[in-house]
Design a protein around this motif. Structure first.
Motif, PDB file in Angstrom:
ATOM      1  N   GLY A  82       0.810  -1.235   0.000  1.00  0.00           N
ATOM      2  CA  GLY A  82       0.000   0.000   0.000  1.00  0.00           C
ATOM      3  C   GLY A  82       0.833   1.271   0.000  1.00  0.00           C
ATOM      4  N   ASP A 102       0.233  -8.804  -2.009  1.00  0.00           N
ATOM      5  CA  ASP A 102      -0.882  -7.947  -1.596  1.00  0.00           C
ATOM      6  C   ASP A 102      -2.161  -8.513  -2.219  1.00  0.00           C
ATOM      7  OD1 ASP A 102      -0.996  -4.597  -0.690  1.00  0.00           O
ATOM      8  OD2 ASP A 102      -2.781  -5.638  -1.464  1.00  0.00           O
ATOM      9  N   ASN A 159      -4.799  -7.005  -2.858  1.00  0.00           N
ATOM     10  CA  ASN A 159      -5.540  -5.986  -3.613  1.00  0.00           C
ATOM     11  C   ASN A 159      -5.097  -5.972  -5.088  1.00  0.00           C
ATOM     12  OD1 ASN A 159      -6.339  -3.419  -4.681  1.00  0.00           O
ATOM     13  ND2 ASN A 159      -6.789  -2.802  -2.566  1.00  0.00           N
ATOM     14  N   GLN A 160      -6.040  -6.307  -5.957  1.00  0.00           N
ATOM     15  CA  GLN A 160      -5.731  -6.428  -7.394  1.00  0.00           C
ATOM     16  C   GLN A 160      -5.215  -5.106  -7.974  1.00  0.00           C
ATOM     17  OE1 GLN A 160      -6.065  -9.016  -9.974  1.00  0.00           O
ATOM     18  NE2 GLN A 160      -4.959  -7.333 -10.958  1.00  0.00           N
ATOM     19  N   GLU A 161      -5.868  -4.005  -7.567  1.00  0.00           N
ATOM     20  CA  GLU A 161      -5.474  -2.686  -8.094  1.00  0.00           C
ATOM     21  C   GLU A 161      -4.024  -2.361  -7.698  1.00  0.00           C
ATOM     22  OE1 GLU A 161      -7.565   1.505  -7.649  1.00  0.00           O
ATOM     23  OE2 GLU A 161      -8.898  -0.190  -7.247  1.00  0.00           O
ATOM     24  N   THR A 162      -3.704  -2.649  -6.438  1.00  0.00           N
ATOM     25  CA  THR A 162      -2.335  -2.390  -5.945  1.00  0.00           C
ATOM     26  C   THR A 162      -1.329  -3.236  -6.724  1.00  0.00           C
ATOM     27  OG1 THR A 162      -3.245  -2.016  -3.756  1.00  0.00           O
ATOM     28  CG2 THR A 162      -0.898  -2.439  -3.844  1.00  0.00           C
ATOM     29  N   ARG A 163      -1.679  -4.492  -6.932  1.00  0.00           N
ATOM     30  CA  ARG A 163      -0.737  -5.379  -7.644  1.00  0.00           C
ATOM     31  C   ARG A 163      -0.523  -4.891  -9.077  1.00  0.00           C
ATOM     32  NH1 ARG A 163      -3.857  -9.471  -5.631  1.00  0.00           N
ATOM     33  NH2 ARG A 163      -4.406 -10.214  -7.709  1.00  0.00           N
TER      34      ARG A 163
END
Ligand SMILES: NC(=O)C1=CN([C@@H]2O[C@H](COP(=O)(O)OP(=O)(O)OC[C@H]3O[C@@H](n4cnc5c(N)ncnc54)[C@H](OP(=O)(O)O)[C@@H]3O)[C@@H](O)[C@H]2O)C=CC1
Ligand SMILES: O=C(O)[C@@H]1CCC=N1
Length: 476
Positions: A13, A37, A39-43
């Motif tokens: 993050g 992580d 979180n798909q968006e973060t990856r």
């Protein structure tokens, strides 16, 4: 197995992002990094920079020499639990989580691999790491070998300065100062820009002036032999505009806004992740302070009845125990010992449910207590008890509410002492003035013992404020 320095971030993050931004192209290349992580968006954001990612911990983690746990404290145990079986003997574990001690972290890591706990370092970076202008506080458990300390120092000094602390508690101070510090500074910049615009400057002009002033002043302070206080005096012509502004500004902003939250944050940090539903930004805290009713738990009917019953029980017992047959000596009654517990109950109610609900319990408790007192005590004692109880409790609630944001002990201690003095002299005056009872002597003894007991009740208050006295949820 990779040969260069490899780093896995568990949690990708905001802070991991800032650290990665500083590390990439500096100490590491994208192929040296793994971000775990869910979180798909973060990856996706990290993948677009060529960094390998994984949605969950897996065997691949064992190829990375340094693991940086960068998840929120609330999910740390779960994140360690999911990953620790992939630790190798030479893996260096670094946690950046605020408020989680090495003892807790080592305990969670030890569940898998006892040797791993000796390679554990805690640190507190800050977001200017993104541009390699960060500063990181570091603490290593005593058994951590110097080679691991050096490695941690290499990693973190590649994104800015590092400061080692010997005492782990100092990391909480680092968190309050430099970990959270960028947020204070950004709010300060926002305020300067807004102020400039309100005085007629354009957004662009105000922003340039604010940023340049901050940069120039920081560089001056960093390079000068004079302390910041002296540099401030140099700007402040006697009787001039700066002095006028500082009079209000330094006190209101720097003392109230900066110092108090810093101290509160330091005090609260060890319990932060356990005691708060969600960490709130300074602005949110300020907003909550302004809207007093939204920071407290809603009180159910069952809780109200329980609180009234406890309060009633203490008052009735104290009314019985204050009568002549229960005098311990010429100046002390057993009632003086039991009665101050009412204030402990009120303070916990006030802390958890807020002043309005504490007043409601006290008001119902008052009616209940007077009626019950008539049954067990002389009617004059019952009236005296009711009048003193209501006055002192309302005073206690008011003073506690005014002081609730100060150090934890100030509200119960100061409110309790004031209330005890008012309560005692009202009670004894109304109950015994004009009778043979030596009420002034009794009241003096009583108030003395109540003040001592009130001070002693700070210990149970301190213990209970984190559970019985803590809002479980906040009203919408
Ligand atoms: N922000 C800052 O300036 C600083 C933060 N810190 C510390 O850094 C840590 C992270 O804070 P911050 O970066 O702000 O928080 P973020 O919420 O921005 O980052 C945490 C990331 O971890 C992900 N995550 C949640 N559960 C897991 C898991 N089990 N395994 C792997 N990843 C997981 C989250 O996904 P999802 O969003 O889906 O939950 C999120 O992407 C905290 O402990 C904080 O105390 C320290 C210094 C400064
Ligand atoms: O707000 C937080 O909890 C983290 C710790 C320091 C900065 N951000």
């Amino acid at each position: 197995m990779k040969n260069s320095l490899t780093i896995a971030f568990i949690g990708g993050g905001n802070m991991a992002g800032a650290m990665l931004g500083g590390l990439l192209g500096n100490l590491c290349q994208p192929q040296d990094i793994l971000v775990v992580d869910p979180n798909q968006e973060t990856r996706s954001a990290w993948e677009s920079k060529g960094v390998a990612t994984a949605a969950a911990a897996s065997e691949v983690l064992s190829q990375y020499k340094v693991w940086i746990y960068a998840v929120k404290p609330q999910v740390m145990q779960q994140a360690i639990h999911a990953s620790h079986r992939f630790l190798q003997k030479d893996t260096l574990v670094i946690s950046i989580a605020a408020g989680l001690t090495t003892t807790s972290l080592a305990g969670w890591l030890d569940q898998a691999e006892p040797a791993s706990a000796t390679r554990l370092i805690r640190c507190m970076p800050n977001t200017p790491a993104l541009i390699r202008q960060g500063i990181t506080g570091l603490y290593a458990m005593p058994d951590v070998p110097s080679s691991d300390r050096d490695l941690a120092q290499d990693v973190l000094s590649s994104i800015g300065e590092v400061v080692w602390v010997d005492n782990e508690a100092q990391l909480d101070a680092v968190t309050a100062l430099s970990g959270s510090g960028p947020a204070y500074v950004f709010l300060f910049i926002e305020s300067l820009i807004a102020g400039g615009i309100s005085l007629g400057l354009s957004q662009e002009q105000a922003q340039r002036l604010a940023l340049s002033t901050l940069k120039g002043a920081s560089l001056l302070a960093a390079g000068s032999e004079d302390p910041p206080a002296r540099l401030r005096e140099n700007v402040t012509s006697p009787g001039g505009t700066t002095a006028a502004a500082l009079n209000r500004f330094a006190q209101a902003i720097l003392q109230d806004w900066y110092r108090r939250p810093c101290r509160r944050l330091m005090t609260a940090l060890p319990k932060w992740h356990r005691s708060r539903p969600q960490p709130a930004s300074p602005l949110k805290i300020q907003e909550r302070n302004n809207m007093n009713t939204t920071r407290f738990e809603k009180m159910t009917i069952k809780q109200t009845l329980l609180a009234v019953a406890i309060m009633g029980l203490i008052i009735v017992s104290s009314n019985i125990l204050v009568q002549p047959q229960f005098h311990i000596n010429a100046w002390l009654t057993w009632g003086a010992i039991t009665y101050p517990i009412c204030f402990l109950v009120t303070d916990l109610l006030n802390r958890r449910f807020g002043p309005a609900r504490a007043r409601r319990v006290v008001s119902i408790g008052f009616i209940f207590a007077v009626l019950a007192s008539y049954a067990v005590a002389d009617s004059r004692i019952a009236i005296a008890s009711g009048v003193a109880f209501l006055t002192a409790q309302l005073l206690d609630i008011l003073v506690f509410d005014r002081l609730r944001d100060k150090s934890w002990w100030k509200a119960p201690f100061i409110a309790g002492w004031l209330a005890a003095i008012i309560d005692t002299f009202l009670f004894f005056g109304v109950a015994f003035a004009g009778t043979d009872v030596p009420w002034v002597t009794l009241a003096t003894g009583d108030v003395g013992i109540k003040l001592i007991i009130n001070a002693m009740l700070l210990a149970p208050f301190r213990v209970l404020m984190w559970n019985l006295g803590r809002p479980r949820s906040v009203q919408a």
